[in-house]
Design an enzyme around this catalytic site. Structure first.
Site, PDB file in Angstrom:
ATOM      1  CE  LYS A 103      40.448  44.893  43.092  1.00  0.00           C
ATOM      2  NZ  LYS A 103      41.782  44.279  42.906  1.00  0.00           N
ATOM      3  CB  ALA A 104      34.533  40.493  46.545  1.00  0.00           C
ATOM      4  CB  THR A 106      38.761  36.950  43.051  1.00  0.00           C
ATOM      5  OG1 THR A 106      37.763  37.960  43.054  1.00  0.00           O
ATOM      6  CG2 THR A 106      38.318  35.758  42.246  1.00  0.00           C
ATOM      7  CB  THR A 107      43.762  37.740  43.830  1.00  0.00           C
ATOM      8  OG1 THR A 107      43.283  38.262  42.591  1.00  0.00           O
ATOM      9  CG2 THR A 107      45.223  37.359  43.691  1.00  0.00           C
ATOM     10  CG  HIS A 165      34.633  38.410  38.713  1.00  0.00           C
ATOM     11  ND1 HIS A 165      34.966  38.166  40.020  1.00  0.00           N
ATOM     12  CD2 HIS A 165      35.752  38.944  38.132  1.00  0.00           C
ATOM     13  CE1 HIS A 165      36.222  38.535  40.230  1.00  0.00           C
ATOM     14  NE2 HIS A 165      36.713  38.988  39.100  1.00  0.00           N
ATOM     15  CB  SER A 195      38.384  47.555  46.037  1.00  0.00           C
ATOM     16  OG  SER A 195      39.438  46.759  45.540  1.00  0.00           O
ATOM     17  CB  VAL A 285      47.403  34.151  51.967  1.00  0.00           C
ATOM     18  CG1 VAL A 285      47.568  32.897  51.150  1.00  0.00           C
ATOM     19  CG2 VAL A 285      46.936  33.850  53.381  1.00  0.00           C
ATOM     20  N   GLY A 315      43.988  46.461  50.820  1.00  0.00           N
ATOM     21  CA  GLY A 315      43.561  45.233  51.481  1.00  0.00           C
ATOM     22  C   GLY A 315      43.047  45.447  52.890  1.00  0.00           C
TER      23      GLY A 315
END
Length: 551
Positions: A103-104, A106-107, A165, A195, A285, A315
């Site tokens: 949750k940093a 990545t996506t 991760h 998050s 994005v 976000g």
């Protein structure tokens, strides 16, 4: 999860290519497996075949996985069951790994890189292939189909984009041996914890989140999947010092200036993207775009219950303030100081307005001595607007009356006395205007404007502003701006008139009230005027700064 496949035409024993497919899928990831089976089948079936599909899906929810100690790091079996194959993964020199603590970002960064490298590959990739299949999760292991190491090994694209991760000590050694490039993304621990908490709530493949207070304590102690946030960011930062093919990014920098961070990514990876290509990536994005995109928002993954919490939730930088109590924040800060090893590894828990446009336009009421020193160090341009003291006092009085987050103004008489004594939010009017006027004498990047001049000749003052900022607008544009900023036009514009702000009670007084020079004479009594004038002379006697109270 158990999976059974039965094939054949009715009453015959024909092959998979021409018969119906009966899939009995049990468990959390049934739909994921089914999607991959059907996609593989479509690409491998014989020409002219017309298979039917019979589905029996038994969604028997298995218990949430349990944490256990794996070589000193809290993990779950879903990430360690395939350990030998993960450690023996054969990396390539052109592989790119997106590494993060969960949750940093990545996506976000995975999608950036996918678009930069493969955005030209036709619409099908963007509309039918989920991002988690384009960028496999290296250590994920949900047999038989969702095995990250195998998915990464079979990627048809070059370079292969792979996410992980894993703490730095768990990364397969072949990545270091092959000189693969690694993009590490770090996020401030407070937002990361919040998050991760909501992610654990909605993801049935994660251990139970429990209450926020319990989760936060576990986070601080490293008792969450992939271990300690502190160990993770510290160890990857340390690796960066000795491994030149590692690019260390910060989530907060991406929020603040996504375009600049994409430029840095391109420089690190040797990508020569055009300005138009970069702009398309930046547009694609944005948080809202990705949240609506089924290929990036994980809505195709049933193990995630997005009714509990969306995968893409906010976000933002600073949402931690809505979760941490004051006591939790103080405890966290103390713990943070003890566990952060490197003084040059710094995180921001706030980002100024999360601005992404250039130049950034920022407002402040701070006295000159309180302005952050970076504005002076960076030679930022500053426009200071001053208004005569009498009209300022009247306007401020009515503003305090209607603004719920301002102190109670009381009566006009008491308010005026406090104004003269500097007992106002942001202090003394006299010290404020004089402090900025004195700073202007030594700082060429300050433009000092007067409200009265703006009222008298808006277009002329606009010329001064353009000259100061180096702008060259057309005559037509200057006329349009001059027209839009007229008081009546702004008062009727919901985007600027304060009507959208819940803290303003416009029934008491409008945010945009009169916009005149000289309205003070409808409020000051003769005695108040005389007293004010005497006080003004004393406090402004040693300055050449002059104001007009009438036009």
């Amino acid at each position: 999860m158990g999976v059974q496949f039965v094939t054949g035409n009715t009453g015959t024993g024909s092959t998979l290519a021409c018969g119906p497919l009966v899939a009995v899928l049990i468990g959390r990831c049934a739909a994921c497996v089914l999607q991959r089976v059907l996609r593989n089948k479509q690409t491998s079936g014989r020409s002219g075949s017309s298979p039917s599909v019979i589905l029996i899906i038994r969604m028997e929810m298995q218990p949430r996985p349990k944490l256990y100690d794996f070589h000193g790091v809290s993990m779950t079996k879903i990430f360690t069951d395939n350990w030998d194959n993960i450690q023996n993964f054969k990396a390539r020199p052109d592989d790119i790994v997106i590494a993060t603590y969960p949750k940093a970002g990545t996506t976000w960064v995975s999608y950036m890189l996918d678009l930069l490298y493969f955005g030209h590959m036709g619409p099908d990739r963007q509309t039918s292939l989920p991002l988690h299949e384009r960028v496999p999760f290296l250590e994920l292991c949900v047999p038989p189909m969702l095995i990250g190491a195998e998915m990464a090994d079979k990627l048809p694209t070059t370079p292969r984009l792979i996410k992980s991760h894993l703490p730095v000590q768990f990364m397969p050694k072949s990545f270091w041996e092959q000189g693969s490039r690694i993009v590490y993304v770090a996020r401030n621990p407070k937002d990361n914890a919040v998050s991760f908490y909501h992610f654990n709530r909605m993801n049935n493949a994660q251990p139970e989140a429990g209450e926020w207070s319990t989760f936060l304590q576990d986070f601080m102690e490293g008792k969450r999947v992939f271990g300690s946030w502190y160990d993770h960011v510290n160890s990857w930062w340390e690796k960066k010092q000795s491994y030149s093919n590692l690019h260390y990014m910060f989530y907060e920098d991406l929020i603040e200036d996504c375009g600049q961070e994409i430029d840095r990514l391109c420089s690190f990876l040797g990508i020569s993207a055009s300005a138009e290509e970069k702009e398309r990536v930046i547009t694609s994005v944005t948080f809202d775009s990705m949240k609506q995109n089924k290929m990036t928002n994980y809505s195709t993954v049933p193990v995630m219950n997005q009714e509990v919490s969306p995968f893409m939730r906010k976000g933002k930088v600073g949402d931690w303030k809505n979760h941490f109590t004051v006591a939790q924040n103080e405890q966290f800060d103390e713990d943070y100081k003890k566990k952060m090893k490197y003084p040059d590894l710094k995180f921001r828990v706030d980002v100024l307005n999360e601005l992404t446009s250039f130049p950034r336009i920022i407002k402040t009421h701070l006295p000159v001595q309180f302005l952050p020193k970076s504005f002076w160090e960076q030679n930022s341009k500053i426009i200071y607007v001053a208004r005569n003291a009498k009209d300022s006092a009247v306007s401020y009085f009515h503003f305090d009356r209607m603004n719920k987050v301002q102190p109670e103004p009381g009566s006009w008489e008491s308010f005026l006395q406090r104004f003269m004594e500097g007992k106002m939010v942001f202090g003394s009017w006299y010290e404020h205007v004089r402090g900025w006027w004195e700073k202007k004498q030594t700082c060429s990047n300050i433009l000092y404007l007067f409200y009265e001049d703006l009222i008298e000749d808006t277009e002329q003052e606009l010329v001064h502003i353009c000259s100061f900022l180096g702008l060259s607008p057309t005559t037509e544009l200057k006329k349009q701006v001059t027209e839009k900023v007229q008081f009546d036009n702004m008062k009727n514009n919901k985007m600027v008139n304060g009507s959208a702000d819940e803290v303003f009670d416009l029934k008491i007084s409008p945010f945009m009230r009169k916009g005149r020079v000289g309205d003070w004479n409808n409020h000051f009594t003769v005695q108040q005027d005389e007293q004010f004038n005497e006080d003004y002379k004393k406090k402004m006697k040693n300055t050449d700064l002059q104001f007009r109270t009438v036009l």
